[in-house]
Design an enzyme around this catalytic site. Sequence first.
Site, mmCIF file in Angstrom:
data_model
loop_
_atom_site.group_PDB
_atom_site.id
_atom_site.type_symbol
_atom_site.label_atom_id
_atom_site.label_comp_id
_atom_site.label_asym_id
_atom_site.label_seq_id
_atom_site.Cartn_x
_atom_site.Cartn_y
_atom_site.Cartn_z
ATOM 1 C CB ALA A 81 -80.681 -13.055 11.090
ATOM 2 C CE LYS A 125 -88.201 -13.608 -1.293
ATOM 3 N NZ LYS A 125 -87.634 -12.409 -0.703
HETATM 4 P P1 NAD Z 1 -88.104 -11.430 8.152
HETATM 5 O O1 NAD Z 1 -89.359 -11.594 8.936
HETATM 6 O O2 NAD Z 1 -87.570 -12.589 7.378
HETATM 7 O O3 NAD Z 1 -86.919 -10.905 9.158
HETATM 8 C C1 NAD Z 1 -87.175 -9.999 10.166
HETATM 9 C C2 NAD Z 1 -85.866 -9.496 10.783
HETATM 10 O O4 NAD Z 1 -86.181 -8.354 11.569
HETATM 11 C C3 NAD Z 1 -85.174 -10.465 11.736
HETATM 12 O O5 NAD Z 1 -83.786 -10.311 11.637
HETATM 13 C C4 NAD Z 1 -85.685 -10.016 13.109
HETATM 14 O O6 NAD Z 1 -84.812 -10.397 14.150
HETATM 15 C C5 NAD Z 1 -85.690 -8.523 12.905
HETATM 16 N N1 NAD Z 1 -86.591 -7.789 13.781
HETATM 17 C C6 NAD Z 1 -87.922 -7.918 13.901
HETATM 18 N N2 NAD Z 1 -88.385 -7.027 14.795
HETATM 19 C C7 NAD Z 1 -87.328 -6.311 15.235
HETATM 20 C C8 NAD Z 1 -87.162 -5.257 16.169
HETATM 21 N N3 NAD Z 1 -88.218 -4.742 16.831
HETATM 22 N N4 NAD Z 1 -85.936 -4.773 16.387
HETATM 23 C C9 NAD Z 1 -84.879 -5.272 15.726
HETATM 24 N N5 NAD Z 1 -84.962 -6.278 14.847
HETATM 25 C C10 NAD Z 1 -86.173 -6.794 14.598
HETATM 26 O O7 NAD Z 1 -88.350 -10.198 7.219
HETATM 27 P P2 NAD Z 1 -87.703 -9.888 5.782
HETATM 28 O O8 NAD Z 1 -88.477 -10.592 4.730
HETATM 29 O O9 NAD Z 1 -86.238 -10.074 5.846
HETATM 30 O O10 NAD Z 1 -88.077 -8.338 5.663
HETATM 31 C C11 NAD Z 1 -87.420 -7.377 6.454
HETATM 32 C C12 NAD Z 1 -87.656 -6.019 5.855
HETATM 33 O O11 NAD Z 1 -87.075 -5.984 4.549
HETATM 34 C C13 NAD Z 1 -89.125 -5.659 5.652
HETATM 35 O O12 NAD Z 1 -89.277 -4.308 5.994
HETATM 36 C C14 NAD Z 1 -89.351 -5.844 4.168
HETATM 37 O O13 NAD Z 1 -90.332 -4.969 3.669
HETATM 38 C C15 NAD Z 1 -87.990 -5.461 3.627
HETATM 39 N N6 NAD Z 1 -87.677 -6.063 2.324
HETATM 40 C C16 NAD Z 1 -87.296 -5.235 1.329
HETATM 41 C C17 NAD Z 1 -86.966 -5.740 0.103
HETATM 42 C C18 NAD Z 1 -86.563 -4.807 -0.991
HETATM 43 O O14 NAD Z 1 -86.505 -5.227 -2.159
HETATM 44 N N7 NAD Z 1 -86.246 -3.571 -0.668
HETATM 45 C C19 NAD Z 1 -86.990 -7.129 -0.136
HETATM 46 C C20 NAD Z 1 -87.368 -7.970 0.928
HETATM 47 C C21 NAD Z 1 -87.721 -7.419 2.156
#
Ligand code: NAD
Length: 290
Positions: A134, A73
């Site tokens: 973030a 992405k």
């Molecule tokens: P990413 O890896 O880009 O970001 C991870 C985020 O989680 C960061 O902000 C990190 O600091 C935080 N984090 C990680 N472990 C943590 C903890 N123990 N405590 C607090 N914060 C923590 O991930 P992403 O791609 O943004 O995905 C995040 C979530 O969003 C996932 O669960 C994914 O399945 C979901 N998601 C959903 C959709 C949707 O359409 N509903 C789309 C994209 C992602």
Amino acid sequence: MAERITGHTELIGLMAYPIRHSSSPAMQNEAFSKMGFDYAYLAFEVDNSNLEDAVQSIRALKMRGSNVSMPNKTVVHKYLDKLSPAAELTGAVNTIVNDNGILTGHITDGTGFMAALRDNEIDIKGKKITIVGAGGAATAIEIQSALDGVAEMSVFNRKDEFWERAERNVKAINEKTNCNAKLFDLDNLEMLKSEIAASCLFVNATGMGMKPLEGQSYIPDSSYLRPDLVVADVVYSPAETALLKMAKEIGCKCMNGFGMMLFQGSAAFELWTGKPMPIEYMKETLGIKY
Ligand code: NAD
């Protein structure tokens, strides 16, 4: 599916790795069939090592476009001709549209989240929201909600490898939109409590609540929430995270990640076809509740 594929059918891809678990092919193909669009949507295992060739194949095969997911992405923009304003601001692309060889990158995660809120009759324009995260999902929601007129935003994140991205997001929002954004350390729970208390919407946009963190929340107890607060979670597996369970118990209006997932797909569908997905039909067919 086999009956409707002919020599005229055009291909739309999904480029990511891993990707075999994705529900997007079922969702998009169902919508194309229902609406009578002659497209077939297939998932391809593509990572950063073969991404350039894969994007070039969109032009070579005259594909209508593609979705893009992790780990591509934030990299794929290098191989595209144009970017939408939200893709430019977030630095991420999840949808490519091919118009006669010109490839434009869009990000529909943020518009998807906003559309899911509207579908639930939740209006955050001119109001204050608090959001944790973030990463990819959080950035898209933060930028889009600021572009769509949220007045104030409090962003919380751990001081991990995403902290710098959180700083960049808040800076971009303050410089490029009319929203006033502030960044806080998620370790500061007193501050989290008071910012949530001043907000109409609280969003978990991290992986907290899904495996391997299933059943967990950084919100210690329900005194952080109140019944007229809307609580949204980007996680959709499980459909009810520990946060949403706690919020439901005290009477908050809740939204899980299925809405964002459905509407980001609908926004991509609309970019390729010019028509929105048949949302009510999709909810019923796929058994989606959010
Ligand atoms: P990413 O890896 O880009 O970001 C991870 C985020 O989680 C960061 O902000 C990190 O600091 C935080 N984090 C990680 N472990 C943590 C903890 N123990 N405590 C607090 N914060 C923590 O991930 P992403 O791609 O943004 O995905 C995040 C979530 O969003 C996932 O669960 C994914 O399945 C979901 N998601 C959903 C959709 C949707 O359409 N509903 C789309 C994209 C992602």
